[in-house]
Scaffold this motif. Structure first.
Motif, PDB file in Angstrom:
ATOM      1  N   CYS A  97      13.222  14.953  65.013  1.00 59.22           N
ATOM      2  CA  CYS A  97      13.349  13.550  65.404  1.00 59.22           C
ATOM      3  C   CYS A  97      12.014  12.853  65.187  1.00 59.22           C
ATOM      4  CB  CYS A  97      13.880  13.391  66.820  1.00 59.22           C
ATOM      5  SG  CYS A  97      13.134  14.497  67.997  1.00 59.22           S
ATOM      6  N   ILE A  98      12.057  11.510  65.169  1.00 59.68           N
ATOM      7  CA  ILE A  98      10.903  10.742  64.711  1.00 59.68           C
ATOM      8  C   ILE A  98      10.401   9.776  65.778  1.00 59.68           C
ATOM      9  CG2 ILE A  98      10.233   8.910  63.070  1.00 59.68           C
ATOM     10  CD1 ILE A  98      11.923  10.324  61.000  1.00 59.68           C
ATOM     11  N   GLY A  99       9.090   9.764  65.953  1.00 53.57           N
ATOM     12  CA  GLY A  99       8.440   8.728  66.751  1.00 53.57           C
ATOM     13  C   GLY A  99       8.502   8.960  68.247  1.00 53.57           C
ATOM     14  N   TYR A 100       7.970   8.007  69.016  1.00 54.42           N
ATOM     15  CA  TYR A 100       7.921   8.102  70.474  1.00 54.42           C
ATOM     16  C   TYR A 100       9.322   8.273  71.054  1.00 54.42           C
ATOM     17  CZ  TYR A 100       3.032   6.727  70.760  1.00 54.42           C
ATOM     18  OH  TYR A 100       1.675   6.684  70.656  1.00 54.42           O
ATOM     19  N   GLY A 101       9.401   9.192  71.961  1.00 51.44           N
ATOM     20  CA  GLY A 101      10.667   9.434  72.635  1.00 51.44           C
ATOM     21  C   GLY A 101      11.645  10.204  71.765  1.00 51.44           C
ATOM     22  N   GLY A 102      11.224  10.549  70.533  1.00 52.33           N
ATOM     23  CA  GLY A 102      12.120  11.254  69.621  1.00 52.33           C
ATOM     24  C   GLY A 102      13.431  10.521  69.470  1.00 52.33           C
ATOM     25  N   ARG A 103      13.321   9.212  69.359  1.00 47.01           N
ATOM     26  CA  ARG A 103      14.517   8.387  69.458  1.00 47.01           C
ATOM     27  C   ARG A 103      15.387   8.378  68.209  1.00 47.01           C
ATOM     28  NH1 ARG A 103      14.740   4.501  73.698  1.00 47.01           N
ATOM     29  NH2 ARG A 103      16.220   3.343  72.443  1.00 47.01           N
ATOM     30  N   TRP A 104      14.798   8.747  67.076  1.00 45.78           N
ATOM     31  CA  TRP A 104      15.647   8.766  65.880  1.00 45.78           C
ATOM     32  C   TRP A 104      15.813  10.213  65.447  1.00 45.78           C
ATOM     33  CZ3 TRP A 104      15.850   9.434  60.378  1.00 45.78           C
ATOM     34  CH2 TRP A 104      16.995   8.869  59.795  1.00 45.78           C
ATOM     35  N   TYR A 105      17.020  10.679  65.566  1.00 46.36           N
ATOM     36  CA  TYR A 105      17.362  12.047  65.218  1.00 46.36           C
ATOM     37  C   TYR A 105      17.636  12.099  63.724  1.00 46.36           C
ATOM     38  CZ  TYR A 105      20.389  16.133  64.779  1.00 46.36           C
ATOM     39  OH  TYR A 105      20.954  17.300  64.363  1.00 46.36           O
ATOM     40  N   VAL A 106      16.999  13.054  63.022  1.00 45.70           N
ATOM     41  CA  VAL A 106      17.078  13.117  61.560  1.00 45.70           C
ATOM     42  C   VAL A 106      18.331  13.881  61.146  1.00 45.70           C
ATOM     43  CG1 VAL A 106      15.864  13.853  59.467  1.00 45.70           C
ATOM     44  CG2 VAL A 106      14.548  13.093  61.472  1.00 45.70           C
ATOM     45  N   PRO A 107      19.339  13.179  60.588  1.00 51.56           N
ATOM     46  CA  PRO A 107      20.628  13.826  60.322  1.00 51.56           C
ATOM     47  C   PRO A 107      20.597  14.754  59.101  1.00 51.56           C
ATOM     48  CG  PRO A 107      20.715  11.516  59.649  1.00 51.56           C
ATOM     49  CD  PRO A 107      19.360  11.742  60.248  1.00 51.56           C
ATOM     50  N   VAL A 108      19.864  14.334  58.062  1.00 54.13           N
ATOM     51  CA  VAL A 108      19.713  15.168  56.854  1.00 54.13           C
ATOM     52  C   VAL A 108      18.239  15.065  56.457  1.00 54.13           C
ATOM     53  CG1 VAL A 108      22.063  14.867  55.945  1.00 54.13           C
ATOM     54  CG2 VAL A 108      20.290  13.196  55.374  1.00 54.13           C
ATOM     55  N   ASP A 109      17.778  15.978  55.616  1.00 51.87           N
ATOM     56  CA  ASP A 109      16.368  15.907  55.191  1.00 51.87           C
ATOM     57  C   ASP A 109      16.074  14.493  54.692  1.00 51.87           C
ATOM     58  OD1 ASP A 109      16.540  18.538  55.754  1.00 51.87           O
ATOM     59  OD2 ASP A 109      16.035  19.271  53.741  1.00 51.87           O
ATOM     60  N   THR A 110      14.984  13.933  55.166  1.00 53.32           N
ATOM     61  CA  THR A 110      14.725  12.510  54.962  1.00 53.32           C
ATOM     62  C   THR A 110      13.283  12.289  54.535  1.00 53.32           C
ATOM     63  OG1 THR A 110      16.345  11.929  56.671  1.00 53.32           O
ATOM     64  CG2 THR A 110      14.691  10.267  56.179  1.00 53.32           C
ATOM     65  N   ARG A 111      13.064  11.345  53.612  1.00 50.59           N
ATOM     66  CA  ARG A 111      11.682  10.938  53.274  1.00 50.59           C
ATOM     67  C   ARG A 111      11.318   9.741  54.134  1.00 50.59           C
ATOM     68  NH1 ARG A 111      10.029   9.012  48.335  1.00 50.59           N
ATOM     69  NH2 ARG A 111       7.985   9.997  48.373  1.00 50.59           N
ATOM     70  N   ILE A 112      10.225   9.892  54.800  1.00 56.26           N
ATOM     71  CA  ILE A 112       9.766   8.853  55.732  1.00 56.26           C
ATOM     72  C   ILE A 112       8.470   8.255  55.196  1.00 56.26           C
ATOM     73  CG2 ILE A 112       8.798   8.486  58.056  1.00 56.26           C
ATOM     74  CD1 ILE A 112      11.803   8.908  58.057  1.00 56.26           C
ATOM     75  N   ALA A 113       8.396   6.933  55.195  1.00 57.70           N
ATOM     76  CA  ALA A 113       7.126   6.269  54.895  1.00 57.70           C
ATOM     77  C   ALA A 113       6.597   5.666  56.187  1.00 57.70           C
ATOM     78  CB  ALA A 113       7.318   5.186  53.837  1.00 57.70           C
ATOM     79  N   VAL A 119       2.278  -8.891  55.397  1.00 56.45           N
ATOM     80  CA  VAL A 119       2.348  -7.735  54.499  1.00 56.45           C
ATOM     81  C   VAL A 119       1.514  -6.587  55.032  1.00 56.45           C
ATOM     82  CG1 VAL A 119       2.699  -9.195  52.446  1.00 56.45           C
ATOM     83  CG2 VAL A 119       0.380  -8.508  53.102  1.00 56.45           C
ATOM     84  N   SER A 120       1.829  -5.398  54.556  1.00 53.60           N
ATOM     85  CA  SER A 120       0.989  -4.236  54.836  1.00 53.60           C
ATOM     86  C   SER A 120       1.224  -3.223  53.717  1.00 53.60           C
ATOM     87  CB  SER A 120       1.286  -3.641  56.209  1.00 53.60           C
ATOM     88  OG  SER A 120       0.312  -2.659  56.513  1.00 53.60           O
ATOM     89  N   ARG A 121       0.837  -2.008  53.958  1.00 49.63           N
ATOM     90  CA  ARG A 121       1.053  -0.971  52.940  1.00 49.63           C
ATOM     91  C   ARG A 121       1.519   0.324  53.587  1.00 49.63           C
ATOM     92  NH1 ARG A 121      -0.881  -2.451  47.937  1.00 49.63           N
ATOM     93  NH2 ARG A 121      -2.375  -4.167  47.967  1.00 49.63           N
ATOM     94  N   VAL A 122       2.089   1.162  52.737  1.00 53.70           N
ATOM     95  CA  VAL A 122       2.459   2.515  53.148  1.00 53.70           C
ATOM     96  C   VAL A 122       1.164   3.313  53.313  1.00 53.70           C
ATOM     97  CG1 VAL A 122       3.601   4.640  52.402  1.00 53.70           C
ATOM     98  CG2 VAL A 122       4.674   2.402  51.941  1.00 53.70           C
ATOM     99  N   ILE A 123       1.016   3.998  54.445  1.00 53.65           N
ATOM    100  CA  ILE A 123      -0.207   4.793  54.631  1.00 53.65           C
ATOM    101  C   ILE A 123       0.071   6.304  54.661  1.00 53.65           C
ATOM    102  CG2 ILE A 123      -1.531   2.945  55.726  1.00 53.65           C
ATOM    103  CD1 ILE A 123      -0.962   4.306  58.444  1.00 53.65           C
ATOM    104  N   ALA A 124       1.345   6.692  54.686  1.00 55.89           N
ATOM    105  CA  ALA A 124       1.682   8.115  54.589  1.00 55.89           C
ATOM    106  C   ALA A 124       3.147   8.230  54.185  1.00 55.89           C
ATOM    107  CB  ALA A 124       1.450   8.832  55.914  1.00 55.89           C
ATOM    108  N   VAL A 125       3.448   9.297  53.444  1.00 49.64           N
ATOM    109  CA  VAL A 125       4.846   9.577  53.089  1.00 49.64           C
ATOM    110  C   VAL A 125       5.078  11.048  53.371  1.00 49.64           C
ATOM    111  CG1 VAL A 125       6.575   9.618  51.247  1.00 49.64           C
ATOM    112  CG2 VAL A 125       4.806   7.855  51.239  1.00 49.64           C
ATOM    113  N   LYS A 126       6.207  11.365  53.998  1.00 54.24           N
ATOM    114  CA  LYS A 126       6.464  12.776  54.278  1.00 54.24           C
ATOM    115  C   LYS A 126       7.946  13.059  54.321  1.00 54.24           C
ATOM    116  CE  LYS A 126       4.069  12.461  57.733  1.00 54.24           C
ATOM    117  NZ  LYS A 126       3.208  13.062  58.750  1.00 54.24           N
ATOM    118  N   LYS A 127       8.235  14.360  54.146  1.00 53.81           N
ATOM    119  CA  LYS A 127       9.617  14.781  54.254  1.00 53.81           C
ATOM    120  C   LYS A 127       9.823  15.314  55.670  1.00 53.81           C
ATOM    121  CE  LYS A 127      12.735  18.046  52.010  1.00 53.81           C
ATOM    122  NZ  LYS A 127      12.804  19.094  50.978  1.00 53.81           N
TER     123      LYS A 127
END
Ligand SMILES: *Cc1c(COP(=O)(O)O)cnc(C)c1O
Length: 369
Positions: A253-269, A239-247
């Protein structure tokens, strides 16, 4: 509070799983396999939970000595036997059993001066082609062991299946018939041991005198049947916990290498777990994570200390919300499959920095901070 990752270890579940294994194994005795630190669960606590097993099995003498030091008096079998002649002395002193799988080991045994007779399991290579004597070598092994009968307490016959997790495996049938053919040429009083967890489920005709369950004891199904259907309960819940939430806005794009391209406005935990804790780095976007009891997809690459998940569908998710990476509510087998690995590797791979807590990840953990 410290970094919120924890591995909860439910010892009652381990006890329960042992009973399930007993129920599935007929009259066979149980050699509980606790190698690799009890498949990553902590070998002492696992052994203490499984004291009703008839014996334990580990990979090496160091693992066996750790068990002895923790007060375990059961028979213990070294599944790879010894690696040097000297080890045979400790084997005798500590009352351990050894697998004998090679001519080198037999020479070591012949060269050792033992104070007490030891338990030997002759490993027969019936088709896995990893460790063991070929079937046609067993007669010669038997003769050489006969000359050592003053230092041998008992001899058993063992083999290991390569594909017992596949139902109706032809290879398993071949292995079983080769094993039985070897038995024909030896006294029929010798104890035999063939079945790992998968064979306990799929090959009742291979239960023999001793079964050797590993993964099932930890609450993981060894085959296609679900753990639930086998009546197994997960022992480890990571188990763990959410440590940040953002729009994050569309087009980013998200994370190392920008590997996930954000298709629509997205909430990320952002969750405090990464490959530095043993979460698989190769888990692709889409891998399921349980946030607040709801499955959400991983997005972007797994980092050393963090992962990111898409919580657009869960508007209430907030910092400190509880997360299950695997275990209760999310079988480790499911994550393993999504990440292209196996449950064994995930369980063994939980790293030292993850604090272990005995018990279930109960209300205390899931209560909102
Ligand atoms: C690890 C091991 C087992 C246990 O296998 P599971 O698939 O975890 O049940 C049994 N026998 C041998 C020889 C092993 O190395």
């Amino acid at each position: 509070m410290s970094r919120p990752i924890r591995a909860y270890i439910d010892c009652d579940a381990a006890r329960h799983n042992l009973q399930r294994v007993r129920a599935l194994s007929g009259q066979a005795k149980i050699m509980a396999v606790v190698k690799a630190n009890g498949y990553g669960h902590g070998v002492e606590r696992v052994a203490q939970s499984l004291l009703e097993a008839d014996a334990f099995a580990v990979a090496s003498i160091d693992e066996a000595l750790e068990l002895r030091r923790s007060g375990v008096l059961h028979p213990i079998v070294l599944l790879e036997g010894v690696f040097s002649t000297e080890e045979f002395s400790s084997v005798a002193q500590e009352g351990l059993g050894v697998v004998l799988h090679s001519w080198q080991q037999l020479q070591m045994l012949e060269a050792s001066q033992l104070s007490l007779p030891i338990v030997i399991w002759i490993k027969i290579d019936t088709g896995m082609h990893r460790l063991g004597f070929a079937p046609n070598e067993i007669e010669r092994v038997w003769q050489r062991l006969h000359a050592l009968s003053n230092i041998i307490a008992s001899i058993g016959l063992m083999t290991h299946f390569a594909a017992a997790d596949e139902p109706n495996s032809v290879l398993s049938e071949v292995q079983l018939s080769r094993f039985n053919a070897v038995r024909q040429s030896l006294p029929d009083t010798l104890p035999i041991s063939m079945a790992n967890s998968a064979a306990i489920v799929h090959l009742p005709q291979a239960h023999g005198d001793w079964v050797r369950p590993g993964i099932m004891l930890y609450g993981v199904s060894p085959c296609d049947v679900s753990a639930d259907d086998l009546g197994l309960r997960p022992v480890m819940t990571l188990v763990s916990r959410v440590i940040a939430v953002k729009k994050v806005l569309a087009g980013e794009c998200i994370g190392y290498g920008g590997r996930w391209y954000v298709p629509v406005d997205t909430r990320i935990a952002v969750i405090a777990v990464g490959y530095g804790d043993g979460y698989p780095r190769h888990a692709p976007s889409g891998t399921q994570v349980l946030v607040n009891g709801q499955l959400v997809p991983l997005v972007g690459r797994v980092s050393m200390d963090m992962i990111t998940v898409d919580v657009s569908e869960l508007p209430s998710v907030a910092v400190d919300d509880p997360v299950v990476l695997w275990g209760e509510g999310l079988p480790v087998a499911q994550l393993a499959q999504q990440a292209g690995t196996i449950s064994y590797e995930l369980l063994c791979g939980v790293t030292k920095r993850v604090p272990c807590v005995e018990g279930r990840a109960g209300a205390e953990w899931f209560a909102h901070a």
